[in-house]
Design a protein around this motif. Structure first.
Motif, PDB file in Angstrom:
ATOM      1  N   ILE A 106      -7.406   6.852   5.341  1.00 21.84           N
ATOM      2  CA  ILE A 106      -6.322   5.860   5.374  1.00 21.84           C
ATOM      3  C   ILE A 106      -5.143   6.293   4.505  1.00 21.84           C
ATOM      4  O   ILE A 106      -3.986   6.058   4.859  1.00 21.84           O
ATOM      5  CB  ILE A 106      -6.823   4.455   4.963  1.00 21.84           C
ATOM      6  N   ALA A 107      -5.413   6.967   3.392  1.00 22.43           N
ATOM      7  CA  ALA A 107      -4.319   7.378   2.508  1.00 22.43           C
ATOM      8  C   ALA A 107      -3.417   8.398   3.199  1.00 22.43           C
ATOM      9  O   ALA A 107      -2.182   8.308   3.128  1.00 22.43           O
ATOM     10  CB  ALA A 107      -4.879   7.948   1.207  1.00 22.43           C
ATOM     11  N   ARG A 108      -4.008   9.393   3.862  1.00 24.86           N
ATOM     12  CA  ARG A 108      -3.192  10.389   4.564  1.00 24.86           C
ATOM     13  C   ARG A 108      -2.424   9.761   5.723  1.00 24.86           C
ATOM     14  O   ARG A 108      -1.285  10.128   6.001  1.00 24.86           O
ATOM     15  CB  ARG A 108      -4.082  11.532   5.068  1.00 24.86           C
ATOM     16  N   MET A 109      -3.047   8.826   6.409  1.00 25.43           N
ATOM     17  CA  MET A 109      -2.370   8.182   7.539  1.00 25.43           C
ATOM     18  C   MET A 109      -1.181   7.343   7.070  1.00 25.43           C
ATOM     19  O   MET A 109      -0.106   7.370   7.679  1.00 25.43           O
ATOM     20  CB  MET A 109      -3.363   7.321   8.321  1.00 25.43           C
ATOM     21  N   LEU A 110      -1.356   6.610   5.984  1.00 25.39           N
ATOM     22  CA  LEU A 110      -0.268   5.760   5.492  1.00 25.39           C
ATOM     23  C   LEU A 110       0.810   6.556   4.779  1.00 25.39           C
ATOM     24  O   LEU A 110       1.999   6.251   4.895  1.00 25.39           O
ATOM     25  CB  LEU A 110      -0.819   4.688   4.551  1.00 25.39           C
ATOM     26  N   ALA A 134       0.836  -1.207   0.000  1.00 28.11           N
ATOM     27  CA  ALA A 134       0.000   0.000   0.000  1.00 28.11           C
ATOM     28  C   ALA A 134       0.866   1.251   0.000  1.00 28.11           C
ATOM     29  O   ALA A 134       0.582   2.226  -0.708  1.00 28.11           O
ATOM     30  CB  ALA A 134      -0.932  -0.014   1.211  1.00 28.11           C
ATOM     31  N   ILE A 135       1.927   1.236   0.778  1.00 27.68           N
ATOM     32  CA  ILE A 135       2.835   2.395   0.838  1.00 27.68           C
ATOM     33  C   ILE A 135       3.557   2.573  -0.493  1.00 27.68           C
ATOM     34  O   ILE A 135       3.714   3.707  -0.985  1.00 27.68           O
ATOM     35  CB  ILE A 135       3.833   2.221   2.000  1.00 27.68           C
ATOM     36  N   ASN A 136       3.983   1.469  -1.071  1.00 26.77           N
ATOM     37  CA  ASN A 136       4.659   1.556  -2.375  1.00 26.77           C
ATOM     38  C   ASN A 136       3.737   2.161  -3.426  1.00 26.77           C
ATOM     39  O   ASN A 136       4.173   2.952  -4.271  1.00 26.77           O
ATOM     40  CB  ASN A 136       5.121   0.167  -2.824  1.00 26.77           C
ATOM     41  N   GLU A 137       2.462   1.783  -3.391  1.00 24.92           N
ATOM     42  CA  GLU A 137       1.501   2.341  -4.341  1.00 24.92           C
ATOM     43  C   GLU A 137       1.357   3.848  -4.129  1.00 24.92           C
ATOM     44  O   GLU A 137       1.349   4.627  -5.093  1.00 24.92           O
ATOM     45  CB  GLU A 137       0.149   1.655  -4.178  1.00 24.92           C
ATOM     46  N   LEU A 138       1.257   4.280  -2.887  1.00 27.24           N
ATOM     47  CA  LEU A 138       1.154   5.708  -2.599  1.00 27.24           C
ATOM     48  C   LEU A 138       2.399   6.457  -3.078  1.00 27.24           C
ATOM     49  O   LEU A 138       2.293   7.546  -3.666  1.00 27.24           O
ATOM     50  CB  LEU A 138       0.958   5.925  -1.095  1.00 27.24           C
TER      51      LEU A 138
END
Length: 552
Positions: free
Chosen positions: A500-504, A372-376
């Protein structure tokens, strides 16, 4: 029967509520309890060897005269949903019929049967039950979510879908959502940096982010106080009371209260639900009413002064300034009170619960977290904060949220759908007045539908160019469908995904010192995590993206 009460309402503790409820029981209520207990014992002895009901109704356990399965429901409180799912499993069925008093309650765990209810028979099942709690929380059925089928529901549903949640209005309030996304990042940064161990209570953060967001969207203000707030300040006393009241409302609105099936018992408050409902409404009215009254006065003054009509600033403006064909206010004061409250509780639970569970699962599965982090990092990078416009490209992260919705709904069941006529579902007769409850819990974890349903596997949802949080096939329930489906899919998706996106993207999340793995145990009385998720957070982006830190 002891009162079954959950949580706190405003300033009132659980112990205080229980004491007040117990002391308020009159001699009449005690006599009623004794009479009910005597009847139950008599019928239990007489029907000890009763066989399960057969015939045209869906399968279900044996029933007693007059009470049906009410005695079993009472014995299995407060976690009635676990008893219902245990019966479904023991009877090896995807549709179950209980009789609570004179009401048939039909539980469904099959996507095919769920679609038959909400698609083929949608018009028949477009109503809601009449209960003490739902009547209280909707100001006498003036809103769009809890109201039974009828002209009032049609009017408020039309207002909500075509005015409040219209794409044009969603665009107008985009700047509010963006400000709240920024506030989230600054608040977490302050909380982590000002803690000696960088500890963050994820449940507190996610629930109050949703509370801040919906107050801004509805009332145009994050806090009830008019004092200026810091860019990183957290919820105050009133905001804490507000969110607590909304969650208490959600936990009580359709909670298998005995008097919902035996209306003659209403007023005795045998379980304390009526007292809890009144306390919730006292808190909500205390906080909401002054803002609503000010806005109604503002509208009246603008009409008297013949001021030029202005654009809506927030959802409350939409509700207050709507006019009928004669130029008169379309909505009454009670309509506005009801709809603002319903908008509030509709947004606060599912995003916060899904994100808390998703982070808990991802912490225990570092490879999922890293994907998920890599995608962001690939889609957004580290030089700017993720925005709503990025959501369409974050398919893996959306799959993580879909998996959280599937495995870990906040509510075991969808709100009940009431049959307005005799009908047939899955070949069984469903009598008029039956309550059909679709099991979020049972659909999402149905082993006939999902391979290894208890495993958190986001990859199972990566089957489309643009992954969506909706599930048209009802293999799990996120926003439901049909006449009673959620009209705020776009808003709900944005709030959930940006949380969730901002948190990750903004922080590296790790387990607290000494914690080997996150305990994924569910609450004994619900489906939320048994204990709030507490993690360490470390900023992972350039410092200027977080703003100044204001530790006290």
């Amino acid at each position: 029967m002891l009162p079954i009460l959950l949580g706190k309402v405003g300033n009132m503790s659980l112990a205080t509520i229980q004491t007040r409820s117990m002391t308020s029981c009159s001699g009449l209520s005690l006599a009623t309890l004794v009479m009910m207990a005597t009847l139950l014992l008599f019928f239990l002895k007489k029907n000890k060897n009763a066989v399960p009901q057969t015939g045209q109704f869906p399968p279900g356990p044996a029933t007693l005269p007059f009470v049906g399965n009410m005695h079993q429901m009472i014995w299995n409180k407060p976690a009635v949903f676990r008893w219902i799912h245990r019966l479904l499993k023991e009877m090896n069925t995807d549709i179950l019929c209980l009789r609570l008093g004179a009401t048939h309650v039909i539980a469904v765990t099959s996507p095919e049967i769920a679609c038959e209810v909400l698609r083929k028979n949608d018009e028949v099942f477009a109503s809601r039950p009449i209960t003490f709690a739902s009547g209280s929380f909707s100001y006498g059925y003036k809103g769009s979510i809890l109201s039974p089928h009828g002209e009032q529901w049609k009017k408020m549903r039309r207002v909500l879908a075509s005015e409040v949640l219209a794409p044009s209005m969603e665009q107008k309030v985009q700047h509010i959502r963006e400000e709240e996304y920024d506030h989230l990042v600054r608040y977490i940064n302050k909380t982590s940096c000002c803690s000696s161990e960088a500890i963050v209570d994820v449940r507190h953060v996610s629930r109050h982010f949703c509370g801040d967001m919906i107050r801004r969207l509805v009332f145009g203000k994050r806090y009830f106080s008019n004092l200026p707030a810091s860019a990183t300040s957290g919820p105050g006393h009133d905001e804490l009371a507000h969110v607590a009241a909304l969650f208490t409302l959600l936990n009580h609105v359709y909670s298998f209260c005995v008097s919902d099936y035996f209306p003659a018992l209403q007023g005795l408050d045998l379980e304390g639900h009526e007292m809890v409902s009144r306390d919730v409404m006292r808190t909500i009215n205390r906080l909401h009413d002054p803002i609503i009254e000010d806005r109604i006065r503002e509208r009246s003054n603008s009409i008297q002064s013949r001021a030029e009509k202005k654009e809506a600033r927030d959802f409350l403006d939409v509700l207050v300034y709507l006019e009928d064909a004669q130029g008169q206010p379309l909505l009454s004061r009670e309509d506005i009170r009801a709809q603002t409250t319903e908008i509030m509780f509709a947004i606060i639970d599912n995003p916060s619960n899904a994100v808390e569970w998703a982070l808990a699962e991802m912490i225990n599965r570092p490879e999922v977290m890293q994907k998920a982090i890599n995608e962001l990092d690939m889609v957004v990078g580290k030089e700017r904060l993720v925005q709503e416009s990025d959501i369409s490209q974050l398919n893996y992260l959306k799959s993580c949220i879909r998996e959280a919705f599937r495995m870990h709904p906040y509510h075991p069941f969808n709100p009940p759908h009431v049959a307005m006529a005799d009908t047939t579902v899955a070949g069984y007769t469903i009598p008029k007045g039956s309550h059909v409850i679709l099991s979020r819990f049972g659909l999402g974890r149905n082993p006939k539908i999902w391979v290894e349903p208890l495993e958190f596997r986001p990859e199972r949802h990566l089957n489309a160019a643009n992954v969506l949080l909706t599930e048209p096939g009802l293999r799990f329930i996120s926003f439901s469908t049909g006449r009673r489906g959620c009209p705020g899919i776009s808003l709900g998706t944005s709030v959930t995904m940006m949380l969730i996106a901002r948190m990750l993207q903004g922080f590296t999340w790790t387990k607290p010192p000494g914690v080997h793995s996150i305990d994924l145990q569910e609450s004994k009385i619900g489906l939320a995590l048994a204990e709030p998720l507490v993690l360490r957070a470390k900023p992972r982006l350039p410092a200027h993206l977080y703003g100044p830190i204001e530790c006290m």
